[in-house]
Scaffold this active site. Structure first.
Site, PDB file in Angstrom:
ATOM      1  N   THR A   1      12.216  24.052  -3.280  1.00 53.61           N
ATOM      2  CA  THR A   1      12.494  24.582  -4.623  1.00 53.61           C
ATOM      3  C   THR A   1      12.111  23.595  -5.724  1.00 53.61           C
ATOM      4  N   GLY A   2      11.729  22.375  -5.360  1.00 54.15           N
ATOM      5  CA  GLY A   2      11.385  21.363  -6.353  1.00 54.15           C
ATOM      6  C   GLY A   2       9.922  21.470  -6.788  1.00 54.15           C
TER       7      GLY A   2
ATOM      8  N   ASP B   1      21.053  21.509   5.106  1.00 55.31           N
ATOM      9  CA  ASP B   1      21.330  20.487   4.077  1.00 55.31           C
ATOM     10  C   ASP B   1      21.113  19.107   4.681  1.00 55.31           C
TER      11      ASP B   1
ATOM     12  N   LEU C   1      10.700  16.466   1.422  1.00 59.89           N
ATOM     13  CA  LEU C   1      10.622  16.250  -0.032  1.00 59.89           C
ATOM     14  C   LEU C   1      11.994  16.292  -0.694  1.00 59.89           C
ATOM     15  N   ALA C   2      13.007  16.761   0.017  1.00 61.83           N
ATOM     16  CA  ALA C   2      14.332  16.903  -0.596  1.00 61.83           C
ATOM     17  C   ALA C   2      14.931  15.534  -0.896  1.00 61.83           C
TER      18      ALA C   2
ATOM     19  N   SER D   1      16.403  13.110  -7.005  1.00 65.25           N
ATOM     20  CA  SER D   1      15.175  12.418  -7.401  1.00 65.25           C
ATOM     21  C   SER D   1      15.184  11.861  -8.823  1.00 65.25           C
TER      22      SER D   1
ATOM     23  N   THR E   1       8.195   6.438  -2.612  1.00 65.79           N
ATOM     24  CA  THR E   1       7.960   6.394  -4.065  1.00 65.79           C
ATOM     25  C   THR E   1       7.586   5.002  -4.563  1.00 65.79           C
TER      26      THR E   1
ATOM     27  N   GLU F   1       8.889   3.728  -6.974  1.00 67.71           N
ATOM     28  CA  GLU F   1      10.127   3.075  -7.430  1.00 67.71           C
ATOM     29  C   GLU F   1      10.548   1.952  -6.488  1.00 67.71           C
TER      30      GLU F   1
ATOM     31  N   TYR G   1      18.598   4.700  -6.734  1.00 70.56           N
ATOM     32  CA  TYR G   1      17.572   5.610  -6.203  1.00 70.56           C
ATOM     33  C   TYR G   1      16.479   4.816  -5.482  1.00 70.56           C
TER      34      TYR G   1
ATOM     35  N   LYS H   1      15.551   5.006  -1.552  1.00 67.60           N
ATOM     36  CA  LYS H   1      14.202   5.385  -1.105  1.00 67.60           C
ATOM     37  C   LYS H   1      13.573   4.292  -0.233  1.00 67.60           C
TER      38      LYS H   1
ATOM     39  N   HIS I   1       4.145  11.741 -10.533  1.00 64.90           N
ATOM     40  CA  HIS I   1       3.224  12.880 -10.676  1.00 64.90           C
ATOM     41  C   HIS I   1       3.970  14.038 -11.321  1.00 64.90           C
TER      42      HIS I   1
ATOM     43  N   ARG J   1       7.419  20.364 -13.714  1.00 61.33           N
ATOM     44  CA  ARG J   1       8.274  19.181 -13.664  1.00 61.33           C
ATOM     45  C   ARG J   1       9.640  19.503 -14.278  1.00 61.33           C
TER      46      ARG J   1
HETATM   47  P1  NAP Z   1      12.556  17.630  -7.511  1.00 63.34           P
HETATM   48  O1  NAP Z   1      11.761  18.570  -8.356  1.00 63.34           O
HETATM   49  O2  NAP Z   1      13.735  16.956  -8.104  1.00 63.34           O
HETATM   50  O3  NAP Z   1      13.021  18.437  -6.194  1.00 63.34           O
HETATM   51  C1  NAP Z   1      13.974  17.908  -5.318  1.00 63.34           C
HETATM   52  C2  NAP Z   1      14.248  18.898  -4.203  1.00 63.34           C
HETATM   53  O4  NAP Z   1      15.227  18.361  -3.306  1.00 63.34           O
HETATM   54  C3  NAP Z   1      14.811  20.243  -4.689  1.00 63.34           C
HETATM   55  O5  NAP Z   1      14.212  21.268  -3.949  1.00 63.34           O
HETATM   56  C4  NAP Z   1      16.299  20.113  -4.334  1.00 63.34           C
HETATM   57  O6  NAP Z   1      16.915  21.357  -4.110  1.00 63.34           O
HETATM   58  C5  NAP Z   1      16.201  19.355  -3.015  1.00 63.34           C
HETATM   59  N1  NAP Z   1      17.452  18.736  -2.585  1.00 63.34           N
HETATM   60  C6  NAP Z   1      18.158  17.785  -3.226  1.00 63.34           C
HETATM   61  N2  NAP Z   1      19.219  17.449  -2.491  1.00 63.34           N
HETATM   62  C7  NAP Z   1      19.201  18.201  -1.344  1.00 63.34           C
HETATM   63  C8  NAP Z   1      20.029  18.322  -0.182  1.00 63.34           C
HETATM   64  N3  NAP Z   1      21.132  17.591  -0.030  1.00 63.34           N
HETATM   65  N4  NAP Z   1      19.688  19.174   0.803  1.00 63.34           N
HETATM   66  C9  NAP Z   1      18.605  19.939   0.657  1.00 63.34           C
HETATM   67  N5  NAP Z   1      17.774  19.885  -0.419  1.00 63.34           N
HETATM   68  C10 NAP Z   1      18.084  19.023  -1.407  1.00 63.34           C
HETATM   69  O7  NAP Z   1      11.609  16.477  -6.933  1.00 63.34           O
HETATM   70  P2  NAP Z   1       9.996  16.402  -6.859  1.00 63.34           P
HETATM   71  O8  NAP Z   1       9.481  15.819  -8.123  1.00 63.34           O
HETATM   72  O9  NAP Z   1       9.462  17.683  -6.339  1.00 63.34           O
HETATM   73  O10 NAP Z   1       9.826  15.261  -5.756  1.00 63.34           O
HETATM   74  C11 NAP Z   1       9.777  15.579  -4.361  1.00 63.34           C
HETATM   75  C12 NAP Z   1      10.145  14.342  -3.569  1.00 63.34           C
HETATM   76  O11 NAP Z   1       9.229  13.290  -3.844  1.00 63.34           O
HETATM   77  C13 NAP Z   1      11.526  13.769  -3.864  1.00 63.34           C
HETATM   78  O12 NAP Z   1      12.030  13.220  -2.668  1.00 63.34           O
HETATM   79  C14 NAP Z   1      11.247  12.653  -4.859  1.00 63.34           C
HETATM   80  O13 NAP Z   1      12.260  11.695  -4.806  1.00 63.34           O
HETATM   81  C15 NAP Z   1       9.911  12.144  -4.343  1.00 63.34           C
HETATM   82  N6  NAP Z   1       9.007  11.548  -5.310  1.00 63.34           N
HETATM   83  C16 NAP Z   1       8.704  12.202  -6.450  1.00 63.34           C
HETATM   84  C17 NAP Z   1       7.776  11.642  -7.330  1.00 63.34           C
HETATM   85  C18 NAP Z   1       7.394  12.341  -8.604  1.00 63.34           C
HETATM   86  O14 NAP Z   1       6.843  11.670  -9.489  1.00 63.34           O
HETATM   87  N7  NAP Z   1       7.600  13.648  -8.720  1.00 63.34           N
HETATM   88  C19 NAP Z   1       7.173  10.404  -7.018  1.00 63.34           C
HETATM   89  C20 NAP Z   1       7.494   9.798  -5.822  1.00 63.34           C
HETATM   90  C21 NAP Z   1       8.397  10.365  -4.956  1.00 63.34           C
HETATM   91  P3  NAP Z   1      17.704  22.166  -5.268  1.00 63.34           P
HETATM   92  O15 NAP Z   1      16.674  23.038  -5.936  1.00 63.34           O
HETATM   93  O16 NAP Z   1      18.704  22.916  -4.476  1.00 63.34           O
HETATM   94  O17 NAP Z   1      18.295  21.152  -6.216  1.00 63.34           O
HETATM   95  O1  G4F Z   2      10.118  10.337 -16.079  1.00 59.45           O
HETATM   96  P1  G4F Z   2      11.101   9.340 -15.597  1.00 59.45           P
HETATM   97  O2  G4F Z   2      12.537   9.734 -15.602  1.00 59.45           O
HETATM   98  O3  G4F Z   2      10.598   8.907 -14.159  1.00 59.45           O
HETATM   99  P2  G4F Z   2      10.866   7.633 -13.225  1.00 59.45           P
HETATM  100  O4  G4F Z   2      12.164   6.977 -13.534  1.00 59.45           O
HETATM  101  O5  G4F Z   2       9.646   6.792 -13.271  1.00 59.45           O
HETATM  102  O6  G4F Z   2      11.020   8.322 -11.796  1.00 59.45           O
HETATM  103  C1  G4F Z   2      10.137   9.370 -11.374  1.00 59.45           C
HETATM  104  O7  G4F Z   2       9.036   8.802 -10.733  1.00 59.45           O
HETATM  105  C2  G4F Z   2       9.348   8.089  -9.520  1.00 59.45           C
HETATM  106  C3  G4F Z   2       8.035   7.524  -8.991  1.00 59.45           C
HETATM  107  O8  G4F Z   2       7.802   6.250  -9.550  1.00 59.45           O
HETATM  108  C4  G4F Z   2      10.002   9.061  -8.556  1.00 59.45           C
HETATM  109  F1  G4F Z   2      10.275   8.418  -7.389  1.00 59.45           F
HETATM  110  C5  G4F Z   2      11.273   9.608  -9.165  1.00 59.45           C
HETATM  111  O9  G4F Z   2      11.843  10.567  -8.270  1.00 59.45           O
HETATM  112  C6  G4F Z   2      10.923  10.300 -10.472  1.00 59.45           C
HETATM  113  O10 G4F Z   2      10.126  11.440 -10.170  1.00 59.45           O
HETATM  114  O11 G4F Z   2      11.006   7.997 -16.463  1.00 59.45           O
HETATM  115  C7  G4F Z   2       9.764   7.335 -16.664  1.00 59.45           C
HETATM  116  C8  G4F Z   2       9.939   6.222 -17.707  1.00 59.45           C
HETATM  117  C9  G4F Z   2      11.130   5.291 -17.434  1.00 59.45           C
HETATM  118  O12 G4F Z   2      10.713   3.961 -17.619  1.00 59.45           O
HETATM  119  C10 G4F Z   2      12.150   5.648 -18.486  1.00 59.45           C
HETATM  120  O13 G4F Z   2      12.980   4.565 -18.927  1.00 59.45           O
HETATM  121  O14 G4F Z   2      10.211   6.848 -18.973  1.00 59.45           O
HETATM  122  C11 G4F Z   2      11.228   6.097 -19.609  1.00 59.45           C
HETATM  123  N1  G4F Z   2      11.905   6.969 -20.590  1.00 59.45           N
HETATM  124  C12 G4F Z   2      11.940   6.741 -21.930  1.00 59.45           C
HETATM  125  N2  G4F Z   2      12.682   7.696 -22.534  1.00 59.45           N
HETATM  126  C13 G4F Z   2      12.597   8.077 -20.314  1.00 59.45           C
HETATM  127  C14 G4F Z   2      13.094   8.535 -21.536  1.00 59.45           C
HETATM  128  N3  G4F Z   2      12.838   8.731 -19.152  1.00 59.45           N
HETATM  129  C15 G4F Z   2      13.583   9.853 -19.205  1.00 59.45           C
HETATM  130  N4  G4F Z   2      13.813  10.532 -18.059  1.00 59.45           N
HETATM  131  N5  G4F Z   2      14.105  10.339 -20.397  1.00 59.45           N
HETATM  132  C16 G4F Z   2      13.906   9.705 -21.585  1.00 59.45           C
HETATM  133  O15 G4F Z   2      14.369  10.140 -22.633  1.00 59.45           O
END
Ligand code: NAP
Ligand code: G4F
Length: 332
Positions: free
Chosen positions: A12-13, A58, A80-81, A84, A125, A127, A149, A153, A179, A184
């Protein structure tokens, strides 16, 4: 020939929805794991509902994972869950560890017990590089996570490596840099900005509160990144890969591009809010994806400006459709 079966946790994410689309295009039968909710959180996969199967389980519940893997018997699992959102990990540090760290072990245990031949992708990630020890970051860069977080991870990353080395699982950890996409979540900075721009453009808001504008990230397009996940599981042997664009940009640059796309002056609308700054910040991420390019033949297709402009356009259009008098209905 029967289709290959893929199980996606977190379907769902953002990434789950793009990965499901991609795997369907590749001819897979796609099963998504969903957790129970009193309302259906299926907005991002509504257009796929007829073509995928959803099953409840879950990451907090070991037995549900074993039953699910036993029932589906997938060829590939994409984990992917997770919880996050980095700021939430300070507010719910223990829960974040349960989902994002120990949840990975629960899933790996289910695979090991039911069928160790299943290939598994773990969503790691950038992170985990946190307070980056070198620039750019690659697979051998030392880790230094800066949030609960990131720490959770890092556990997920190492337990994946450990199950590969201990039990011979085909387990890959994709170290993906940030990404984004029009799908998003609105709490992440890219979408918060593009949604804010759209609201200001439509006269629904006048200001946008943001935290640290100096933070730098390597931002790519989610649609490009899910292909890398799949490619990792198609190789002869499992390994870990950095997936990134190789470019770094500040939040301020992102803001400038987004407001300019809508013909707005960002300085007239953006308000810096100290409350949005983090207890420990990740100042600079920039990935070196040369291993993925060399081994997987992967490279990003959508550039930074194109990505942000795509998101601004989508949000402006979304509000235009939703506003009364638009003569249009429905959303993306
Ligand atoms: P997201 O939009 O926040 O989606 C997270 C997903 O995890 C949702 O489907 C959520 O379900 C599910 N979830 C959370 N807790 C759960 C649980 N206890 N059991 C089952 N499902 C659960 O995240 P995303 O951006 O698609 O990212 C996908 C994965 O890649 C995550 O693990 C994230 O940490 C990692 N990641 C993301 C990025 C990025 O930039 N997007 C970068 C590096 C790594 P619900 O809809 O029910 O909440
Ligand atoms: O968009 P962000 O919240 O992403 P962040 O913290 O980089 O994490 C995302 O990317 C990770 C991969 O590196 C994933 F693992 C993680 O699950 C997630 O998808 O914040 C990006 C930057 C940060 O430095 C934050 O301090 O934006 C800065 N920022 C400035 N103002 C803000 C804001 N971030 C958020 N969320 N909201 C603000 O108002």
């Amino acid at each position: 020939m029967t289709a290959r079966r893929a199980l996606i946790t977190g379907i769902t994410g953002q990434d789950g929805s793009y990965l499901a689309e991609f795997l369907l295009q590749q001819g897979y039968a796609v099963v998504g794991m969903v957790r129970r909710a009193s309302t259906e959180p299926f907005e991002r996969i509504a257009h796929l509902r007829e073509r995928i199967t959803l099953k409840p389980a879950d990451l907090l519940d070991q037995a549900s994972l074993i039953h699910l893997v036993r029932e589906v018997r997938p060829h590939e699992i994409y984990n992917l869950a997770s919880q996050s959102f980095v700021p939430t990990s300070w507010e719910q540090a223990v829960l974040t560890a349960e989902f994002t760290a120990v949840g990975v072990t629960r899933l790996l245990e289910a695979i090991r017990l039911v069928d160790p031949g299943i290939r598994v992708y773990q969503a790691s990630t950038s992170e985990i590089f946190g307070k980056a020890q070198e620039v750019p970051q690659h697979e051998r860069t030392p880790f230094y996570p800066r949030s609960p977080y990131g720490v959770a991870k890092l556990y997920g990353h190492w337990i994946t490596v450990n199950y590969r080395e201990s039990y011979g699982l085909f387990a890959c950890s994709g170290i993906l840099f940030n990404h984004e996409s029009p799908r998003r979540g609105k709490e992440f900075v890219s979408r918060k900005v593009t949604d804010g721009v759209a609201r200001i453009k439509h006269g629904l808001a006048t200001e946008l509160k943001l935290g640290n504008l100096d933070a730098r990230r390597d931002w790519g397009y989610a649609g490009d990144y899910v292909k890398a996940m799949w490619l990792m599981l198609q190789q002869e042997s499992p390994d870990d890969y950095v997936i990134a664009t190789g470019e770094t940009h500040s939040v301020r640059e992102l803001v400038q591009i987004a407001f300019a796309r809508a013909g707005l002056n960002w300085r007239a609308h953006v308000v810096e809010d100290l409350a949005l700054k983090r207890p420990a910040e990740v100042d600079l991420l920039q990935g070196d994806a040369s291993k993925a390019k060399r081994v997987l033949g992967w490279q990003p297709e959508v550039g930074f400006r194109e990505l942000i402009e795509m998101m601004v356009d989508a949000d402006i259009e979304r509000y235009a459709e939703a506003l009364p008098g638009s003569g249009r209905s429905g959303g993306r």
